[in-house]
Motif scaffolding. Structure first.
Motif, PDB file in Angstrom:
ATOM      1  N   PHE A  31      39.612 -42.238  68.075  1.00 36.37           N
ATOM      2  CA  PHE A  31      40.683 -41.722  68.934  1.00 36.37           C
ATOM      3  C   PHE A  31      40.078 -40.567  69.715  1.00 36.37           C
ATOM      4  CE2 PHE A  31      44.444 -38.880  69.574  1.00 36.37           C
ATOM      5  CZ  PHE A  31      45.083 -39.695  70.504  1.00 36.37           C
ATOM      6  N   PRO A  32      39.947 -40.697  71.054  1.00 37.89           N
ATOM      7  CA  PRO A  32      39.184 -39.714  71.831  1.00 37.89           C
ATOM      8  C   PRO A  32      40.015 -38.902  72.830  1.00 37.89           C
ATOM      9  CG  PRO A  32      39.033 -41.849  72.888  1.00 37.89           C
ATOM     10  CD  PRO A  32      40.065 -41.958  71.795  1.00 37.89           C
ATOM     11  N   PRO A  33      40.930 -38.044  72.392  1.00 38.77           N
ATOM     12  CA  PRO A  33      41.753 -37.293  73.345  1.00 38.77           C
ATOM     13  C   PRO A  33      40.948 -36.242  74.106  1.00 38.77           C
ATOM     14  CG  PRO A  33      42.089 -36.467  71.139  1.00 38.77           C
ATOM     15  CD  PRO A  33      41.220 -37.681  71.004  1.00 38.77           C
ATOM     16  N   GLU A  34      41.388 -35.967  75.315  1.00 40.71           N
ATOM     17  CA  GLU A  34      40.780 -34.895  76.100  1.00 40.71           C
ATOM     18  C   GLU A  34      41.516 -33.602  75.761  1.00 40.71           C
ATOM     19  OE1 GLU A  34      39.601 -33.935  80.768  1.00 40.71           O
ATOM     20  OE2 GLU A  34      40.826 -35.681  80.251  1.00 40.71           O
ATOM     21  N   PRO A  35      40.830 -32.556  75.342  1.00 36.93           N
ATOM     22  CA  PRO A  35      41.516 -31.322  74.907  1.00 36.93           C
ATOM     23  C   PRO A  35      41.911 -30.415  76.066  1.00 36.93           C
ATOM     24  CG  PRO A  35      39.159 -31.073  74.592  1.00 36.93           C
ATOM     25  CD  PRO A  35      39.370 -32.481  75.090  1.00 36.93           C
ATOM     26  N   ASN A  36      42.717 -30.973  76.983  1.00 34.54           N
ATOM     27  CA  ASN A  36      43.192 -30.195  78.129  1.00 34.54           C
ATOM     28  C   ASN A  36      44.715 -30.166  78.173  1.00 34.54           C
ATOM     29  OD1 ASN A  36      43.726 -32.821  78.833  1.00 34.54           O
ATOM     30  ND2 ASN A  36      42.815 -32.715  80.864  1.00 34.54           N
ATOM     31  N   GLY A  37      45.346 -30.451  77.054  1.00 33.61           N
ATOM     32  CA  GLY A  37      46.795 -30.450  76.945  1.00 33.61           C
ATOM     33  C   GLY A  37      47.193 -30.960  75.575  1.00 33.61           C
ATOM     34  N   TYR A  38      48.494 -31.052  75.361  1.00 35.19           N
ATOM     35  CA  TYR A  38      49.022 -31.492  74.069  1.00 35.19           C
ATOM     36  C   TYR A  38      49.292 -32.996  74.093  1.00 35.19           C
ATOM     37  CZ  TYR A  38      49.711 -26.676  72.474  1.00 35.19           C
ATOM     38  OH  TYR A  38      49.513 -25.391  72.066  1.00 35.19           O
ATOM     39  N   LEU A  39      49.204 -33.635  72.945  1.00 31.13           N
ATOM     40  CA  LEU A  39      49.496 -35.054  72.841  1.00 31.13           C
ATOM     41  C   LEU A  39      50.979 -35.308  73.093  1.00 31.13           C
ATOM     42  CD1 LEU A  39      47.493 -36.146  69.656  1.00 31.13           C
ATOM     43  CD2 LEU A  39      46.748 -36.156  72.048  1.00 31.13           C
ATOM     44  N   HIS A  40      51.283 -36.432  73.758  1.00 33.11           N
ATOM     45  CA  HIS A  40      52.672 -36.801  73.994  1.00 33.11           C
ATOM     46  C   HIS A  40      52.965 -38.167  73.384  1.00 33.11           C
ATOM     47  CE1 HIS A  40      51.126 -39.373  77.160  1.00 33.11           C
ATOM     48  NE2 HIS A  40      50.701 -38.356  77.879  1.00 33.11           N
ATOM     49  N   ILE A  41      54.178 -38.648  73.589  1.00 34.33           N
ATOM     50  CA  ILE A  41      54.614 -39.884  72.938  1.00 34.33           C
ATOM     51  C   ILE A  41      53.775 -41.080  73.396  1.00 34.33           C
ATOM     52  CG2 ILE A  41      56.408 -40.267  74.679  1.00 34.33           C
ATOM     53  CD1 ILE A  41      56.593 -41.138  70.912  1.00 34.33           C
ATOM     54  N   GLY A  42      53.235 -41.029  74.618  1.00 34.16           N
ATOM     55  CA  GLY A  42      52.344 -42.094  75.067  1.00 34.16           C
ATOM     56  C   GLY A  42      51.050 -42.117  74.280  1.00 34.16           C
ATOM     57  N   HIS A  43      50.525 -40.926  73.972  1.00 40.05           N
ATOM     58  CA  HIS A  43      49.318 -40.852  73.145  1.00 40.05           C
ATOM     59  C   HIS A  43      49.587 -41.390  71.741  1.00 40.05           C
ATOM     60  CE1 HIS A  43      48.241 -37.440  76.012  1.00 40.05           C
ATOM     61  NE2 HIS A  43      47.258 -38.300  76.154  1.00 40.05           N
ATOM     62  N   ALA A  44      50.828 -41.234  71.278  1.00 38.25           N
ATOM     63  CA  ALA A  44      51.152 -41.666  69.917  1.00 38.25           C
ATOM     64  C   ALA A  44      50.896 -43.160  69.750  1.00 38.25           C
ATOM     65  CB  ALA A  44      52.604 -41.336  69.581  1.00 38.25           C
ATOM     66  N   LYS A  45      51.180 -43.933  70.804  1.00 34.95           N
ATOM     67  CA  LYS A  45      50.931 -45.366  70.701  1.00 34.95           C
ATOM     68  C   LYS A  45      49.439 -45.636  70.547  1.00 34.95           C
ATOM     69  CE  LYS A  45      51.374 -49.801  73.020  1.00 34.95           C
ATOM     70  NZ  LYS A  45      51.911 -50.581  74.146  1.00 34.95           N
ATOM     71  N   LEU A  63      37.855 -39.017  64.926  1.00 30.82           N
ATOM     72  CA  LEU A  63      38.553 -38.180  65.899  1.00 30.82           C
ATOM     73  C   LEU A  63      37.496 -37.478  66.728  1.00 30.82           C
ATOM     74  CD1 LEU A  63      41.001 -36.825  67.177  1.00 30.82           C
ATOM     75  CD2 LEU A  63      40.931 -35.125  65.334  1.00 30.82           C
ATOM     76  N   ARG A  64      37.539 -37.713  68.029  1.00 29.62           N
ATOM     77  CA  ARG A  64      36.524 -37.137  68.910  1.00 29.62           C
ATOM     78  C   ARG A  64      37.186 -36.460  70.105  1.00 29.62           C
ATOM     79  NH1 ARG A  64      34.299 -41.444  72.037  1.00 29.62           N
ATOM     80  NH2 ARG A  64      33.379 -42.226  70.116  1.00 29.62           N
ATOM     81  N   MET A  65      36.873 -35.196  70.313  1.00 31.88           N
ATOM     82  CA  MET A  65      37.381 -34.488  71.473  1.00 31.88           C
ATOM     83  C   MET A  65      36.530 -34.834  72.694  1.00 31.88           C
ATOM     84  SD  MET A  65      40.006 -32.885  70.471  1.00 31.88           S
ATOM     85  CE  MET A  65      40.616 -33.225  68.822  1.00 31.88           C
ATOM     86  N   ASP A  66      37.160 -35.419  73.697  1.00 31.24           N
ATOM     87  CA  ASP A  66      36.452 -35.809  74.914  1.00 31.24           C
ATOM     88  C   ASP A  66      36.356 -34.593  75.839  1.00 31.24           C
ATOM     89  OD1 ASP A  66      35.352 -37.173  77.060  1.00 31.24           O
ATOM     90  OD2 ASP A  66      37.321 -37.786  77.816  1.00 31.24           O
ATOM     91  N   ASP A  67      35.457 -33.684  75.499  1.00 31.46           N
ATOM     92  CA  ASP A  67      35.354 -32.414  76.237  1.00 31.46           C
ATOM     93  C   ASP A  67      34.183 -32.414  77.210  1.00 31.46           C
ATOM     94  OD1 ASP A  67      33.456 -32.416  74.218  1.00 31.46           O
ATOM     95  OD2 ASP A  67      33.651 -30.281  73.782  1.00 31.46           O
ATOM     96  N   THR A  68      34.101 -33.454  78.041  1.00 31.09           N
ATOM     97  CA  THR A  68      33.015 -33.522  79.027  1.00 31.09           C
ATOM     98  C   THR A  68      33.363 -32.813  80.328  1.00 31.09           C
ATOM     99  OG1 THR A  68      33.852 -35.669  79.775  1.00 31.09           O
ATOM    100  CG2 THR A  68      32.113 -35.680  78.100  1.00 31.09           C
ATOM    101  N   ASN A  69      34.624 -32.394  80.466  1.00 31.37           N
ATOM    102  CA  ASN A  69      35.061 -31.697  81.681  1.00 31.37           C
ATOM    103  C   ASN A  69      35.484 -30.280  81.315  1.00 31.37           C
ATOM    104  OD1 ASN A  69      36.190 -30.771  84.033  1.00 31.37           O
ATOM    105  ND2 ASN A  69      37.633 -32.450  84.277  1.00 31.37           N
TER     106      ASN A  69
END
Length: 553
Positions: A31-45, A63-69
């Motif tokens: 699961f690779p979220p970008e750490p530029n905001g909070y997770l929402h219900i769309g991310h939950a899916k 769990l991987r933070m996609d912090d390339t930006n």
């Protein structure tokens, strides 16, 4: 049964067979979220699919933070993402990574591509690159495409050393300028950005593009299946091109699934942030927000999010789901598990004239009739009570069966009372309702054939505690505020929050812990606010109304 599995699981089942791509291997997702905001219900899916698929095969999920930006990334978001995932009941064990951990390896792979003649340094500006992109009948143009390998190597190393300003140069993959897939027309894989990174500081001034970084991250972590949303389908050939042209052993497979849209909301982190900055909402955890922390604060449960995701299924076509279905899933869960309580939101005094002054008695009331193990609680009763203002009308409307002069109602779990009069203030407003009670009607006893058409809730005035009630409605007045040809801010619901002060609550609610959930009888499902509610200042958020006309298909 095979036909009960979603299409992702069917693919995995085939690949696990002898001779299949992952035969004998452990299924490994991420699961690779970008750490530029909070997770929402769309991310939950996406989260449920990534972690859920791994769990279904007794596999692993990273769990991987996609912090390339580096532009808007922050450690605050990293911690919030972890909290949300744990809240939903998933864990990554020791497999927590940052994309930035691989910056050096990505750089080395870029050098490898240059040495193979598969990447080159380009000096076109973004506008020039756009102008030379071509169309479906015309190939793109890149005047730097045949730049000598040695020259590109030198320039790329100087890019890393910080010799050039932002936008001066990029590194592009050398693929196919005539490709019908524009993502393959020599895409940019590195750009210059002198902003400091939240983890690496100023160590780097060149950063990999997502389409280059992501397949490398997956390959280095041994991911077998890279599950992502449908907008990355056209990027899959580039994903495959990267892993097939660099020296990595693992060759992950990307599989795309449909994103989930929800009515009456927006799921763009950029737009959610804009609402915060404009003061429309109080923050990422505002209970009107579709963020997981906002939903949690409002009173949503992990089970309701799980059920919502599961019932929507894993599809190949994007869809928009009615927000009412999310509310239905919550209501269904809380109906089974939430403790019952009586709360009077807009109180008016009820005085029982023939009840002995100074007397108090108690009633045993079920905490949750749906749960045989929930037990009962004691509810005190005395001469003066609080009832809802709307439960009395001096001049009743047609088919009004609650309190009015001469009418009888049952007080929930207590006595039948008959309205005899009311008091008024100088302006003519009703300040108190006077009744008499039938001592023989205690706890639902028979009434010699008298038909009581209404039951109302109440709170003992002697023991009641005050509370603040926050009633939330949908944040937008239209079903699709996110349409491209409109400004979503034009559809903000001005009545999305109503604050009621001075509500009267059962005494036991004074000991409520943050995030405790209750069904307030006849009113709705409520949650103690995790940020503002204290023993001395109780605050309850309405998570969802008690009933709704919505029924799932």
């Amino acid at each position: 049964m095979a036909d009960s599995k979603n299409f992702i699981e069917q693919i995995i089942d085939e690949e696990l067979k002898e001779g299949g791509r992952v035969y004998g291997k452990k299924i490994h997702t991420r699961f690779p979220p970008e750490p530029n905001g909070y997770l929402h219900i769309g991310h939950a899916k996406a989260l449920e699919i990534d972690f859920g698929t791994a769990e279904a095969y007794n596999g692993l999920c990273n769990l991987r933070m996609d912090d390339t930006n580096p532009t808007k990334e922050d450690e605050e978001y990293v911690e919030a993402i972890k909290e949300d995932i744990h809240w939903l009941g998933h864990d990554w064990d020791d497999r927590f990574f940052y994309a930035s951990e691989y910056f050096e390896k990505m750089y080395e792979f870029a050098i490898e591509l240059i040495n193979k003649g598969l990447a080159y340094v380009c000096e076109l500006t973004p506008d020039q690159m756009r102008d030379m992109r071509g169309d479906t009948k015309t190939p793109a143009v890149s005047p730097y495409r045949d730049r000598p390998i040695e020259e590109s190597l030198d320039l790329f190393k100087r890019m890393r050393a910080g010799e050039f300003e932002d936008g001066k140069m990029t590194l592009r993959a050398k693929i196919d300028l005539a490709s019908g897939n524009f993502n393959m027309r020599d895409p940019v894989i590195y750009r210059i950005n002198h902003l400091p990174h939240h983890r690496t500081g100023t160590e780097w001034c060149i950063y990999p593009m997502y389409d280059f970084a992501h397949p490398i991250e997956d390959a280095l972590e041994g991911i077998t299946h890279s599950l992502c949303s449908l907008e990355f389908e056209a990027h899959r050939p580039l994903y495959d091109w990267v892993v097939n042209n660099i020296s990595v052993e693992c060759k992950p497979r990307q599989i795309e699934f449909a994103r989930l849209g929800i009515t009456h909301t927006v799921l763009s982190k950029r737009k959610l942030r804009a609402m915060i900055e404009a003061g429309i909402v109080s923050g990422w955890d505002d209970p009107r927000m579709p963020t997981l922390c906002g939903l949690r604060r409002r009173g949503y449960t992990p089970a309701s999010i799980h059920n919502f995701s599961a019932r929507n299924g894993v599809a190949k076509v994007n869809s928009v789901v009615d927000f009412a279905f999310l509310e239905y899933c919550l209501r269904e869960d809380l109906n089974d598990h939430a403790q019952r309580a009586m709360a009077v939101l807009k109180p008016i005094k009820l005085i029982i004239d023939n009840y002995p002054e100074g007397q108090t008695e108690e009633f045993d009331v079920e905490n949750n009739p749906k749960d045989e193990n929930a037990g009962t609680r004691k509810v005190s009763f005395s001469r003066e009570l609080w009832i809802e203002e709307e439960d009395f009308m001096e001049v009743p409307a047609p088919k009004y069966f609650r309190l009015f002069p001469g009418n009888e109602v049952r007080l929930k779990s207590a006595y039948v009372v008959k309205c005899v009069s009311c008091d008024h203030d100088a302006e003519g407003n009703v300040t108190a309702v006077h009744c008499t009670y039938d001592p023989d009607s205690r706890g639902g006893n028979t009434l010699d054939g008298r038909k009581i058409k209404s039951t109302i809730h109440w709170v003992d005035a002697k023991t009641a505690v005050d509370g603040e009630i926050r009633l939330y409605d949908r944040l937008f007045t239209t079903e699709q505020p996110d349409l491209a040809d409109c400004n979503y801010l034009d559809f903000i619901n001005p009545n999305s929050l109503e604050i009621i002060k001075g509500a009267k609550l059962e005494a036991f609610l004074a000991d409520t812990k943050p995030s405790d959930r209750f069904q307030f009888l006849r009113t709705g499902y409520f949650c103690a606010d995790s940020k503002d509610s204290t023993h001395d200042h109780l605050v309850f958020n309405r998570a969802v109304s008690l009933k709704d006309s919505y029924k799932p298909e």
